[in-house]
Design a protein around this motif. Structure first.
Motif, mmCIF file in Angstrom:
data_model
loop_
_atom_site.group_PDB
_atom_site.id
_atom_site.type_symbol
_atom_site.label_atom_id
_atom_site.label_comp_id
_atom_site.label_asym_id
_atom_site.label_seq_id
_atom_site.Cartn_x
_atom_site.Cartn_y
_atom_site.Cartn_z
ATOM 1 N N VAL A 1 43.295 42.517 35.068
ATOM 2 C CA VAL A 1 42.041 42.083 36.015
ATOM 3 C C VAL A 1 41.041 41.788 35.495
ATOM 4 O O VAL A 1 40.130 42.619 34.700
ATOM 5 C CB VAL A 1 41.813 43.681 36.817
ATOM 6 C CG1 VAL A 1 40.699 43.402 37.989
ATOM 7 C CG2 VAL A 1 43.118 44.303 37.230
ATOM 8 N N ALA B 1 37.823 39.096 39.624
ATOM 9 C CA ALA B 1 39.082 39.459 40.354
ATOM 10 C C ALA B 1 38.475 39.899 41.792
ATOM 11 O O ALA B 1 37.443 40.558 41.998
ATOM 12 C CB ALA B 1 39.765 40.415 39.847
ATOM 13 N N ALA C 1 43.606 43.498 43.933
ATOM 14 C CA ALA C 1 44.106 43.784 42.579
ATOM 15 C C ALA C 1 44.510 45.148 42.492
ATOM 16 O O ALA C 1 45.671 45.640 42.023
ATOM 17 C CB ALA C 1 43.193 43.549 41.690
ATOM 18 N N TRP D 1 44.721 38.750 37.732
ATOM 19 C CA TRP D 1 43.960 38.734 38.800
ATOM 20 C C TRP D 1 42.429 38.163 38.284
ATOM 21 O O TRP D 1 41.736 38.820 37.622
ATOM 22 C CB TRP D 1 43.677 40.300 39.379
ATOM 23 C CG TRP D 1 44.717 40.477 40.034
ATOM 24 C CD1 TRP D 1 45.798 41.181 39.767
ATOM 25 C CD2 TRP D 1 45.063 40.060 41.613
ATOM 26 N NE1 TRP D 1 46.849 41.301 40.627
ATOM 27 C CE2 TRP D 1 46.394 40.696 41.845
ATOM 28 C CE3 TRP D 1 44.215 39.518 42.638
ATOM 29 C CZ2 TRP D 1 47.100 40.496 43.091
ATOM 30 C CZ3 TRP D 1 44.753 39.701 43.978
ATOM 31 C CH2 TRP D 1 46.221 40.147 44.354
ATOM 32 N N SER D 2 42.216 37.022 38.737
ATOM 33 C CA SER D 2 40.869 36.191 38.450
ATOM 34 C C SER D 2 40.689 35.047 39.496
ATOM 35 O O SER D 2 41.623 34.206 39.647
ATOM 36 C CB SER D 2 41.080 35.793 36.942
ATOM 37 O OG SER D 2 39.981 34.880 36.649
ATOM 38 N N ASN E 1 47.248 36.517 41.278
ATOM 39 C CA ASN E 1 46.441 36.865 42.373
ATOM 40 C C ASN E 1 47.483 36.973 43.452
ATOM 41 O O ASN E 1 47.425 36.297 44.670
ATOM 42 C CB ASN E 1 45.468 35.603 42.917
ATOM 43 C CG ASN E 1 44.546 35.421 41.632
ATOM 44 O OD1 ASN E 1 43.811 36.418 41.028
ATOM 45 N ND2 ASN E 1 43.709 34.389 41.583
#
Length: 544
Positions: free
Chosen positions: A299, A303, A308, A467-468, A490
């Motif tokens: 994460v 994010a 997330a 997650w970005s 994601n």
């Protein structure tokens, strides 16, 4: 015996009761005794009565206990001779089935998908009877529908046959079936794992499937009531599909020693699976391994935190007893507090209950000693308990005798030394996930490098998630993350998608030959062909 067929004397009269003999060479074959399935709800309502009924029936199948509403079905048990007979039947059918054109064999996948959709209610009923929460059973069905989606089937077919023209030659690269493939589904997900045998059949192999003795009913239903009739409809030779209910070691030992078996698809724990890989290679078998996972979620500071957190809570589905769920989280220190607070809030929606209840996501955990050993070691070594950590009853009440475990989150400060925690280093297979809060550094590029190194040095390699919102961060992961068979960005960590591999990984997840696993390709091998017309062999070697 097919569902709906006339039951033999002594079998219960209930229309919902299922009774399956062994399935060998296109015939129902009597076994050496029976194993009975009692409903998942029964095991929660009255475990003593449920277990007593099961034992009583396995000692005396003609007992009146067979009429008890807790009892939902039974499967015949294979003796050594039955296991060998199934392998011989597959070997006898393999050549004729391999000769069926690929286009024809591919229709098996289309028909299988149609029948899964048509029999959705029965599919869910079977899994619920075996204690799968109905919500997770729907997910398991959705996974199979993606694996056998029209797009996926077209992709598989393209990989099986490629043609090019070159210098007056017709060049062909195609994949030929390995021969006889033996499948060993795991106890935690036998039906969806046994469904992968259809991909091996599409590749042109004959198959033998071992239904786990302790939880055989759904596997036998799928193969005998769904796949078998489709193969009959297609005119497949008897013996191309065989299903036996048997003990794992008894069956594995015979498969490894049997010259009729070419590939063994083994799904299970890493320690046992890696030893089994060595046995296979020593005996000339191709081992196809689906072992433990220890998946990581990263994460980053930009994010989408609520999404997330949703992906992180997937680690608790089925009480964590699914190999592809997340096992640890690496979080950027800038968003650690926000993420942990969000996860703690979302965990409240993951609750125990009876498997047929729509909002239940936890499964019973009968043996939980290792869960508490892992948790205690983490806390003794400095981890912080964020939430969970107790047994509960079916209604969520904390209880020392409960058969459920609370979704449990621990916080660990820093990545240096994080793998001294067993809960980080190993697959837990429980509803227990550590959140590793990275050390603060001035340069985010340095932290990104640290995250990549942590993931790439994981002994396991099934799936990883990121997650970005940063294109640069995403592209760096795509280029630099080499560990694992799948990277999800994601997105749901456990969700299946068309085209992408359904299984497979590296290291202790996939063994020495581990990679992303398309079972249709793993159970076949490449063959190159050149068909020349009016080409001089001399000129082909030395030029004109």
């Amino acid at each position: 015996m097919l569902s709906g067929a006339t039951q033999e004397e002594g079998a219960p009269a209930s229309s919902g009761f299922k009774s399956y003999d062994l399935y060998i060479a296109g015939k129902d074959v009597a076994g050496d005794g029976w194993v009975y399935t009692v409903s998942g709800r029964a095991l929660l309502e009255d475990v003593f009565t449920a277990v007593t009924l099961k034992r009583q029936l396995e000692q005396d199948p003609d007992s009146d206990a067979a009429n008890h509403p807790y009892v939902v079905g039974r499967c015949a048990i294979a003796a050594d001779s039955d296991i060998d007979l199934a392998s011989q039947a597959a070997a006898a059918a393999a050549s004729a089935w391999a000769a069926v054109p690929l286009e024809r064999r591919m229709t098996l996948g289309t028909r299988f998908r149609e029948e899964l959709i048509k029999n959705e209610d029965k599919f869910l009923e079977m899994l619920v009877a075996e204690s799968h929460p109905v919500k997770l059973a729907r997910w398991e069905l959705s996974c199979l529908l993606q694996i056998y989606s029209p797009g996926s089937l077209r992709w598989y077919q393209k990989q099986m046959w490629v043609e090019k023209e070159y210098g007056g030659r017709r060049l062909i690269l195609h994949r030929q079936p390995d021969g006889v493939v033996a499948f060993n589904p795991p106890q935690n997900a036998p039906l969806p794992s046994a469904a992968l045998a259809v991909l091996a059949l599409m590749a042109g192999n004959a198959v033998v499937v071992r239904a786990p003795r302790s939880i055989a009913l759904s596997t036998m239903w799928l193969l005998r009531d769904i796949v078998g009739p489709i193969l009959d409809e297609m005119g497949a030779p008897p013996g191309v599909l065989n299903a036996v209910c048997s003990n794992p070691k008894q069956t594995m030992d015979r498969w490894v020693a049997d010259p009729a078996i070419n590939d063994i698809f083994y799904i299970g724990g890493s320690q046992e699976g890696l030893r089994f890989e060595q046995q296979c290679v020593a005996n000339g078998k191709k081992p196809i391994l689906e072992l433990a996972g220890n998946d990581g979620i990263v994460v980053w500071k930009d994010a989408d935190i609520p999404y997330a957190a949703q992906a992180i809570t997937e680690s608790f589905y089925g009480s964590g007893q699914i190999c592809m769920v997340p096992n640890y989280v690496l979080v950027h220190p800038d968003v650690a507090e926000e993420l942990i607070a969000e996860v703690k809030e979302q965990v409240k929606t993951v609750r125990p209950g009876f498997p047929e209840e729509e909002d239940v996501l936890l499964s019973p955990v009968r043996r939980s000693e290792r869960f508490f050993r892992l948790l205690d070691q983490a806390l003794e070594n400095g981890a912080e308990l964020v939430t969970g950590g107790h047994r509960t009853e079916v209604d969520g009440t904390v209880s020392d005798t409960g058969v459920f475990l609370q979704p449990t989150v621990v916080r660990i400060e820093g990545l240096n030394g994080a793998r001294t925690f067993d809960v980080v280093r190993e697959e837990t297979f429980f509803p227990l996930i550590p959140v590793l809060v990275a050390e603060r550094v001035e340069d985010d590029d340095e932290l990104l490098e640290t995250f990549l190194q942590f993931l790439n040095t994981n002994d396991y390699g099934l799936r990883n998630s990121l997650w970005s919102r940063s294109d640069q961060v995403i592209e760096t992961f795509v280029r630099r993350l080499v560990n694992g068979g799948l990277l999800k960005v994601n997105d749901s960590h456990i969700g299946f998608l068309p085209y992408l591999p359904s299984h497979g990984g590296t290291g202790r997840t996939g063994g020495a030959f581990g990679e992303a696993n398309y079972p249709m390709l793993k159970t076949s091998h490449v063959q190159g062909i050149s068909i020349a017309h009016d080409v001089s062999p001399y000129e082909a070697v030395f030029g004109s």
